[in-house]
Design a protein around this motif. Structure first.
Motif, PDB file in Angstrom:
ATOM      1  N   GLY A   1      19.223  83.648  -7.579  1.00 36.98           N
ATOM      2  CA  GLY A   1      18.647  82.742  -6.701  1.00 36.98           C
ATOM      3  C   GLY A   1      17.492  82.123  -7.208  1.00 36.98           C
ATOM      4  O   GLY A   1      17.496  80.607  -6.825  1.00 36.98           O
ATOM      5  N   ALA A   2      16.461  82.679  -7.684  1.00 38.53           N
ATOM      6  CA  ALA A   2      15.172  82.076  -8.339  1.00 38.53           C
ATOM      7  C   ALA A   2      15.520  81.081  -9.354  1.00 38.53           C
ATOM      8  O   ALA A   2      15.130  79.828  -9.499  1.00 38.53           O
ATOM      9  N   ALA A   3      16.498  81.661 -10.324  1.00 34.66           N
ATOM     10  CA  ALA A   3      17.047  80.636 -11.419  1.00 34.66           C
ATOM     11  C   ALA A   3      17.993  79.641 -11.041  1.00 34.66           C
ATOM     12  O   ALA A   3      17.644  78.582 -11.521  1.00 34.66           O
ATOM     13  N   ASP A   4      18.480  79.778  -9.860  1.00 29.42           N
ATOM     14  CA  ASP A   4      19.117  78.511  -9.194  1.00 29.42           C
ATOM     15  C   ASP A   4      18.427  77.459  -8.665  1.00 29.42           C
ATOM     16  O   ASP A   4      18.682  75.960  -8.710  1.00 29.42           O
TER      17      ASP A   4
ATOM     18  N   GLU B   1      21.995  89.181   2.418  1.00 32.92           N
ATOM     19  CA  GLU B   1      21.844  90.448   2.095  1.00 32.92           C
ATOM     20  C   GLU B   1      21.007  91.235   3.131  1.00 32.92           C
ATOM     21  O   GLU B   1      20.356  90.830   3.842  1.00 32.92           O
ATOM     22  N   PRO B   2      21.127  92.729   3.003  1.00 38.22           N
ATOM     23  CA  PRO B   2      20.368  93.479   4.017  1.00 38.22           C
ATOM     24  C   PRO B   2      18.922  93.488   3.747  1.00 38.22           C
ATOM     25  O   PRO B   2      18.731  93.389   2.388  1.00 38.22           O
TER      26      PRO B   2
ATOM     27  N   ARG C   1      20.100  93.975  -5.172  1.00 39.55           N
ATOM     28  CA  ARG C   1      19.232  93.051  -4.451  1.00 39.55           C
ATOM     29  C   ARG C   1      18.474  92.202  -5.578  1.00 39.55           C
ATOM     30  O   ARG C   1      18.412  90.907  -5.354  1.00 39.55           O
ATOM     31  N   ARG C   2      17.919  92.947  -6.410  1.00 40.49           N
ATOM     32  CA  ARG C   2      16.837  92.532  -7.228  1.00 40.49           C
ATOM     33  C   ARG C   2      17.628  91.319  -8.140  1.00 40.49           C
ATOM     34  O   ARG C   2      17.035  90.419  -8.559  1.00 40.49           O
ATOM     35  N   ARG C   3      18.879  91.632  -8.573  1.00 40.64           N
ATOM     36  CA  ARG C   3      19.300  90.766  -9.671  1.00 40.64           C
ATOM     37  C   ARG C   3      20.128  89.480  -8.852  1.00 40.64           C
ATOM     38  O   ARG C   3      20.019  88.385  -9.318  1.00 40.64           O
TER      39      ARG C   3
END
Length: 94
Positions: free
Chosen positions: A89-92, A69-70, A82-84
């Motif tokens: 990614g943190a949940a993964d 992502e940029p 981007r926050r989503r």
């Protein structure tokens, strides 16, 4: 043959400029103010221009890094996306 090469290269410069602006949340056709309180800043503008001029290198690096992502996002819609993605990614990782 040389003319075709230059047309493809210049077309790539144009397309990469559009893509950089769209990924940063600026939009493709919106006018861009560089300086001032609501400007995008000289650093981002120069970096985006240089990346557009060497678009084949930019494309290869972007693909090699896994299409990240940029780093710079200029509007709320792009920032929310981007926050989503960061939250997913943190949940993964857990």
């Amino acid at each position: 043959m040389i003319a075709v090469f230059w047309l493809v290269f210049l077309g790539g410069v144009l397309v990469s400029g559009f893509v950089l602006r769209a990924r940063a949340g600026i939009g493709i056709w919106r006018g861009m103010k560089v300086l001032g309180p609501d400007g995008f800043g000289l650093g981002w503008t120069v970096t985006a221009a240089l990346c557009s001029l060497v678009w084949p290198v930019t494309l290869v690096l972007w693909l090699a890094r896994g299409r990240p992502e940029p780093r710079v996002v200029f509007n709320e819609k792009a920032a929310e996306r981007r926050r989503r993605l960061e939250a997913e990614g943190a949940a993964d990782r857990t």
